[in-house]
Structure formats: structure tokens, C-alpha cells
Write a protein that holds these residues in place. Sequence first.
Motif, short mmCIF file in Angstrom:
data_model
loop_
_atom_site.label_atom_id
_atom_site.label_comp_id
_atom_site.label_asym_id
_atom_site.label_seq_id
_atom_site.Cartn_x
_atom_site.Cartn_y
_atom_site.Cartn_z
N CYS A 208 -0.27 6.40 5.53
CA CYS A 208 0.81 7.81 5.69
C CYS A 208 1.74 7.24 6.88
N ARG B 235 8.73 2.04 -1.09
CA ARG B 235 8.33 2.85 -2.38
C ARG B 235 8.82 1.97 -3.56
N VAL B 236 7.94 1.82 -4.42
CA VAL B 236 8.09 0.97 -5.46
C VAL B 236 7.73 1.48 -6.88
N VAL C 242 -1.39 8.32 -6.47
CA VAL C 242 -0.63 7.69 -5.27
C VAL C 242 -1.21 6.48 -4.90
N THR D 82 -1.48 3.27 -2.11
CA THR D 82 -0.56 2.54 -0.82
C THR D 82 -1.26 1.55 -0.43
N PHE E 136 4.17 -2.83 -8.10
CA PHE E 136 3.20 -2.51 -6.78
C PHE E 136 2.44 -3.84 -6.45
N VAL F 79 8.41 2.45 5.10
CA VAL F 79 7.61 2.72 3.83
C VAL F 79 8.51 2.10 2.66
N SER G 110 -5.26 7.03 1.60
CA SER G 110 -3.94 6.89 1.61
C SER G 110 -3.23 6.58 3.04
N ILE H 33 3.44 -0.07 1.56
CA ILE H 33 3.94 -0.03 0.23
C ILE H 33 3.21 1.11 -0.54
N GLU H 34 4.11 1.82 -1.23
CA GLU H 34 3.79 2.92 -2.01
C GLU H 34 4.32 2.90 -3.50
N ALA H 35 3.30 3.48 -4.27
CA ALA H 35 3.83 3.56 -5.91
C ALA H 35 3.05 4.86 -6.32
N LYS H 36 3.85 5.75 -7.15
CA LYS H 36 3.23 6.48 -7.92
C LYS H 36 2.96 6.33 -9.40
#
Length: 167
Positions: free
Chosen positions: A79, A10-11, A39, A41, A16, A8, A77, A51-54
Motif C-alpha cells: 500500500c 495502476r495497470v 487485487v 500488487t 501486470f 503507484v 498487498s 505496481i497494482e492491477a485489479k
Amino acid sequence: MIFYLLMVLRVAPENFAAEVNGRLKVKEVYAIASGRHTVVTAGDSSGGLIIEAKFRSTLAKTLDALEKADLKVRPGSWCAGESDETIEVTPYVVAIAYRSEEQTPGLWLDADIHEISIAEALKRMYDEFRDNGEIKEVSFDEFVRVIRPNVMIIPPHQIHSWADEKS
């Protein structure tokens, strides 16, 4: 038996779209509301990368930004498999106390997964009362003046905080 390593990345939200376009063969991304944030992904099952971003914006604003970046957004999403719990979204609770014809005040409740304004909450209440025949033909402004509302919009993080205090 073949095992795939799943990673994963996280950016920051501003990176993103560039990371998805540069690292993945797909243009589909998945978004879910998470309180006042979103969130997002993206994943490629053949490459073992998520790839995940909040995003610190509402779901609607985030969807708009992602679509402008030429990404196709779907609800959901990716996971990493560390939990098989289903994602449960806590809604905003909308409560309006108002002067009623009874001796006690009235209380109108609603909920939404998105944050709404006080004006939108009052409009929903007005529309519901009008549709149910609970009020006579009266303008929205007159309705608000007569009921003297007290509006509370309680965000998910506050609901969780109160619940955590009781644990």
C-alpha cells in the motif's frame, strides 16, 4: 533525513506481469481477494514503486495466471501508506433453507472468502450433517431430494450495498 517518493502505477491486468518484469527487480507479488475480483500488487522498496492491477477473476484463477507468468505469489498487498487500516475481506455468505423434521424449516449458514457453487454449498452441508451424525447414511442425491433446499450465495458487494443503505 531522507524522504522517498512512493509512486503507484495502476495497470490493466493483462499488462501486470510485463510491467513487474520490466520495472522491478523482484518477482514476488502480493494478492488479495476483493469481492469477485483480485487485487495484485508488486513493489520494490528501494525504488519507491508499487505496481497494482485489479484482476476480474477469483483469487485461485488469478494465482494460476500469475504463476504461469513466472511470478511468485504471496498473500497480502503493498500500500502507498495513505491508510494504516488492515485489509478486511468480506466473505460470501452461504445460506440454505431446507425442509426439516421440525415444524419450522431449517437454516444452514456458512461463509467463504471465495465464491462457491450451489452444488459445493450443498455438498458442504451434506458433509457437515453426515460428520455430525445429524443424518443417517443416505446418498447425496437423496439428501438433496428430501430436504428441498433453497440456496442463497450472497456476494460481498451485495452485503456492502445493504449495509451502505442503512448508513
